[in-house]
Design a protein around this motif. Structure first.
Motif, PDB file in Angstrom:
ATOM      1  N   ARG A   1      52.611 -11.929  20.847  1.00  8.81           N
ATOM      2  CA  ARG A   1      53.452 -12.617  19.867  1.00  8.81           C
ATOM      3  C   ARG A   1      54.353 -11.612  19.145  1.00  8.81           C
ATOM      4  N   MET A   2      55.391 -12.145  18.501  1.00 10.01           N
ATOM      5  CA  MET A   2      56.340 -11.276  17.819  1.00 10.01           C
ATOM      6  C   MET A   2      56.919 -12.005  16.607  1.00 10.01           C
ATOM      7  N   ALA A   3      57.127 -11.267  15.521  1.00  7.54           N
ATOM      8  CA  ALA A   3      57.756 -11.810  14.325  1.00  7.54           C
ATOM      9  C   ALA A   3      58.841 -10.855  13.857  1.00  7.54           C
ATOM     10  N   VAL A   4      59.949 -11.408  13.396  1.00  7.70           N
ATOM     11  CA  VAL A   4      61.073 -10.603  12.927  1.00  7.70           C
ATOM     12  C   VAL A   4      61.445 -11.066  11.521  1.00  7.70           C
ATOM     13  N   THR A   5      61.566 -10.117  10.606  1.00  6.44           N
ATOM     14  CA  THR A   5      61.979 -10.446   9.240  1.00  6.44           C
ATOM     15  C   THR A   5      63.125  -9.543   8.813  1.00  6.44           C
ATOM     16  N   THR A   6      64.074 -10.100   8.075  1.00 13.01           N
ATOM     17  CA  THR A   6      65.211  -9.326   7.585  1.00 13.01           C
ATOM     18  C   THR A   6      65.329  -9.498   6.077  1.00 13.01           C
ATOM     19  N   HIS A   7      65.794  -8.421   5.408  1.00 13.46           N
ATOM     20  CA  HIS A   7      65.922  -8.423   3.949  1.00 13.46           C
ATOM     21  C   HIS A   7      67.158  -7.643   3.544  1.00 13.46           C
ATOM     22  N   SER A   8      67.779  -8.060   2.460  1.00 10.47           N
ATOM     23  CA  SER A   8      68.963  -7.358   1.975  1.00 10.47           C
ATOM     24  C   SER A   8      69.134  -7.578   0.485  1.00 10.47           C
ATOM     25  N   MET A   9      69.771  -6.616  -0.168  1.00 11.60           N
ATOM     26  CA  MET A   9      70.101  -6.770  -1.580  1.00 11.60           C
ATOM     27  C   MET A   9      71.599  -7.032  -1.775  1.00 11.60           C
ATOM     28  N   TYR A  10      72.302  -7.375  -0.673  1.00 12.62           N
ATOM     29  CA  TYR A  10      73.749  -7.514  -0.746  1.00 12.62           C
ATOM     30  C   TYR A  10      74.266  -8.951  -0.692  1.00 12.62           C
ATOM     31  N   GLY A  11      73.514  -9.884  -0.164  1.00 12.60           N
ATOM     32  CA  GLY A  11      74.014 -11.247  -0.030  1.00 12.60           C
ATOM     33  C   GLY A  11      72.899 -12.264   0.008  1.00 12.60           C
ATOM     34  N   ARG A  12      73.241 -13.517  -0.167  1.00 12.00           N
ATOM     35  CA  ARG A  12      72.270 -14.606  -0.184  1.00 12.00           C
ATOM     36  C   ARG A  12      72.012 -15.072   1.246  1.00 12.00           C
ATOM     37  N   SER A  13      70.755 -15.106   1.647  1.00 14.01           N
ATOM     38  CA  SER A  13      70.382 -15.616   2.961  1.00 14.01           C
ATOM     39  C   SER A  13      69.852 -17.042   2.833  1.00 14.01           C
ATOM     40  N   ASP A  14      69.587 -17.688   3.959  1.00 13.88           N
ATOM     41  CA  ASP A  14      69.068 -19.061   3.892  1.00 13.88           C
ATOM     42  C   ASP A  14      67.583 -19.105   3.541  1.00 13.88           C
ATOM     43  N   ARG A  15      66.901 -17.935   3.601  1.00 16.40           N
ATOM     44  CA  ARG A  15      65.511 -17.763   3.172  1.00 16.40           C
ATOM     45  C   ARG A  15      64.511 -18.566   4.001  1.00 16.40           C
ATOM     46  N   LYS A  16      64.906 -18.966   5.189  1.00 19.62           N
ATOM     47  CA  LYS A  16      64.047 -19.812   6.016  1.00 19.62           C
ATOM     48  C   LYS A  16      63.001 -18.996   6.773  1.00 19.62           C
ATOM     49  N   GLY A  17      61.853 -19.642   7.025  1.00 21.27           N
ATOM     50  CA  GLY A  17      60.858 -19.132   7.944  1.00 21.27           C
ATOM     51  C   GLY A  17      60.770 -20.120   9.098  1.00 21.27           C
ATOM     52  N   ILE A  18      60.919 -19.645  10.336  1.00 18.71           N
ATOM     53  CA  ILE A  18      60.951 -20.546  11.494  1.00 18.71           C
ATOM     54  C   ILE A  18      59.914 -20.105  12.528  1.00 18.71           C
ATOM     55  N   PHE A  19      59.082 -21.058  12.930  1.00 20.25           N
ATOM     56  CA  PHE A  19      58.068 -20.837  13.970  1.00 20.25           C
ATOM     57  C   PHE A  19      58.529 -21.538  15.243  1.00 20.25           C
ATOM     58  N   TYR A  20      58.550 -20.809  16.358  1.00 25.17           N
ATOM     59  CA  TYR A  20      59.061 -21.325  17.617  1.00 25.17           C
ATOM     60  C   TYR A  20      57.890 -21.580  18.580  1.00 25.17           C
ATOM     61  N   GLY A  21      57.646 -22.854  18.917  1.00 24.74           N
ATOM     62  CA  GLY A  21      56.538 -23.209  19.791  1.00 24.74           C
ATOM     63  C   GLY A  21      56.995 -23.843  21.088  1.00 24.74           C
ATOM     64  N   GLU A  22      56.072 -23.990  22.018  1.00 24.96           N
ATOM     65  CA  GLU A  22      56.415 -24.564  23.320  1.00 24.96           C
ATOM     66  C   GLU A  22      56.725 -26.049  23.227  1.00 24.96           C
ATOM     67  N   LYS A  23      56.270 -26.721  22.171  1.00 23.48           N
ATOM     68  CA  LYS A  23      56.510 -28.155  22.001  1.00 23.48           C
ATOM     69  C   LYS A  23      57.559 -28.453  20.927  1.00 23.48           C
ATOM     70  N   GLY A  24      58.083 -27.424  20.288  1.00 28.32           N
ATOM     71  CA  GLY A  24      59.057 -27.628  19.227  1.00 28.32           C
ATOM     72  C   GLY A  24      59.082 -26.458  18.270  1.00 28.32           C
ATOM     73  N   TYR A  25      59.610 -26.681  17.098  1.00 26.92           N
ATOM     74  CA  TYR A  25      59.705 -25.599  16.112  1.00 26.92           C
ATOM     75  C   TYR A  25      59.514 -26.159  14.705  1.00 26.92           C
ATOM     76  N   MET A  26      59.136 -25.277  13.790  1.00 21.63           N
ATOM     77  CA  MET A  26      58.880 -25.650  12.404  1.00 21.63           C
ATOM     78  C   MET A  26      59.709 -24.765  11.486  1.00 21.63           C
ATOM     79  N   ILE A  27      60.392 -25.390  10.530  1.00 23.87           N
ATOM     80  CA  ILE A  27      61.221 -24.664   9.578  1.00 23.87           C
ATOM     81  C   ILE A  27      60.629 -24.810   8.179  1.00 23.87           C
ATOM     82  N   VAL A  28      60.387 -23.679   7.529  1.00 23.22           N
ATOM     83  CA  VAL A  28      59.931 -23.658   6.139  1.00 23.22           C
ATOM     84  C   VAL A  28      61.133 -23.300   5.275  1.00 23.22           C
ATOM     85  N   GLN A  29      61.480 -24.181   4.365  1.00 25.79           N
ATOM     86  CA  GLN A  29      62.626 -23.947   3.494  1.00 25.79           C
ATOM     87  C   GLN A  29      62.242 -23.051   2.327  1.00 25.79           C
TER      88      GLN A  29
END
Length: 318
Positions: free
Chosen positions: A217-245
């Motif tokens: 498995r693999m997870a990627v996270t990005t962070h910055s102090m320069y701009g506003r991101s969408d702040r989402k967490g997304i899990f990618y599965g074989e049957k679909g995906y889940m988005i945490v706002q």
């Protein structure tokens, strides 16, 4: 039970307002480096006691729990001060500057038999279990990839760009991304890779971190102090995906199938601010005679600090 707040800044104000709207707990005292600032804060939030030094605050035996709301560059010394006076502590994130400091705090807390916990609110919120249940029940199938991000335009804040104040994106916002990964993907990590762009003052301005697991498995996270991101967490599965706002303070969870159809929407329970969960758990643990949090035990705070230490070593940044 009586709460004392150490520090009188913005985060302290959010916590003060939260406690004042809770039941079975009293916002009893505040301590600042000046009596004028402490008194103004006390007047604003209807607090009984205002102390013009941290030493005065922690010397008050009527306080059941001290909430430390100062920049993380000062957490180590202030937690030591609290522990030496026998005060239970709930300390804002990042817990300390590095793992060595965190380990020393854990040792001192055990020696003095006082409760000490890190106040990283996402660890205490009910959404944590809600996400894990969706993953465990296999709603989106086998999840082998996850991404998350947290960025704000905060480079104009002096403490975040000052190396002497433990500045940088990692300790301020990156700690949320890494905690999100560990909470939902686990700790069986095989390798961590990262890329960083340094601010002109020498602190990390933005970074991308890839966490690899032994099972592929693999997870990627990005962070910055320069701009506003969408702040989402997304899990990618074989049957679909889940988005945490908003991984920093989740608002809802949406689950989609492989045809991008929304198959489940979950609202996070209403809350005062989100800070109440860490207060409630801390007081419950203290009442039970426990000295650590169940949601964020000190071993977990030390583990997270070690992860960030290793990442910074890769940047030649202590």
């Amino acid at each position: 039970m009586n709460i004392g707040i150490l520090g009188a800044g913005k985060i302290a104000g959010v916590m003060a307002d939260t406690i004042n709207r809770m039941t079975d707990v009293k916002l009893y005292a505040v301590g600042s480096r000046s009596w004028e600032k402490a008194n103004a804060f006390a007047n604003e939030f209807a607090i009984d006691k205002a102390y013009g030094s941290y030493e005065e605050l922690v010397s008050d035996d009527a306080i059941d729990l001290v909430y430390i709301a100062t920049p993380h560059s000062h957490h180590y010394e202030q937690m030591k001060l609290c522990i030496e006076h026998g005060r239970n502590v709930l300390c804002e994130k990042a817990f300390t500057y590095n793992a060595a400091q965190a380990e020393e705090i854990a040792g001192l807390a055990a020696k003095k038999n006082v409760y000490v916990a890190e106040a990283i609110w996402t660890r205490y919120m009910p959404y944590r279990q809600m996400i894990n249940e969706i993953l465990e029940f296999g709603v989106i199938g086998d999840v082998r990839t996850m991404t998350c991000n947290l960025s704000y335009p905060i480079s104009n804040i002096e403490r975040l760009t000052n190396p002497e104040l433990a500045g940088g994106a990692l300790l301020d916002v990156g700690v949320y991304g890494l905690n999100f990964i560990v909470m939902h993907m686990g700790k069986d990590i095989s390798d961590i890779e990262s890329s960083v762009m340094m601010h002109e003052t020498g602190v990390d301005g933005q970074e991308s971190i890839t966490v690899k697991y032994r099972d592929g498995r693999m997870a990627v996270t990005t962070h910055s102090m320069y701009g506003r991101s969408d702040r989402k967490g997304i899990f990618y599965g074989e049957k679909g995906y889940m988005i945490v706002q908003n991984i920093n303070n989740p608002q809802w969870i949406d689950v989609f199938d492989c045809e991008d159809r929304l198959i489940r929407h979950v609202d996070v329970p209403e809350q005062i601010s989100g800070y109440e969960y860490e207060i409630m758990e801390s007081l419950d643990m203290i009442r039970q005679g426990q000295f650590q949090s169940k949601s964020m035990p000190l071993s977990e705070s030390i583990y997270m600090m070690k992860l960030m230490d290793d990442i910074r070593k890769g940047w030649n940044k202590k």
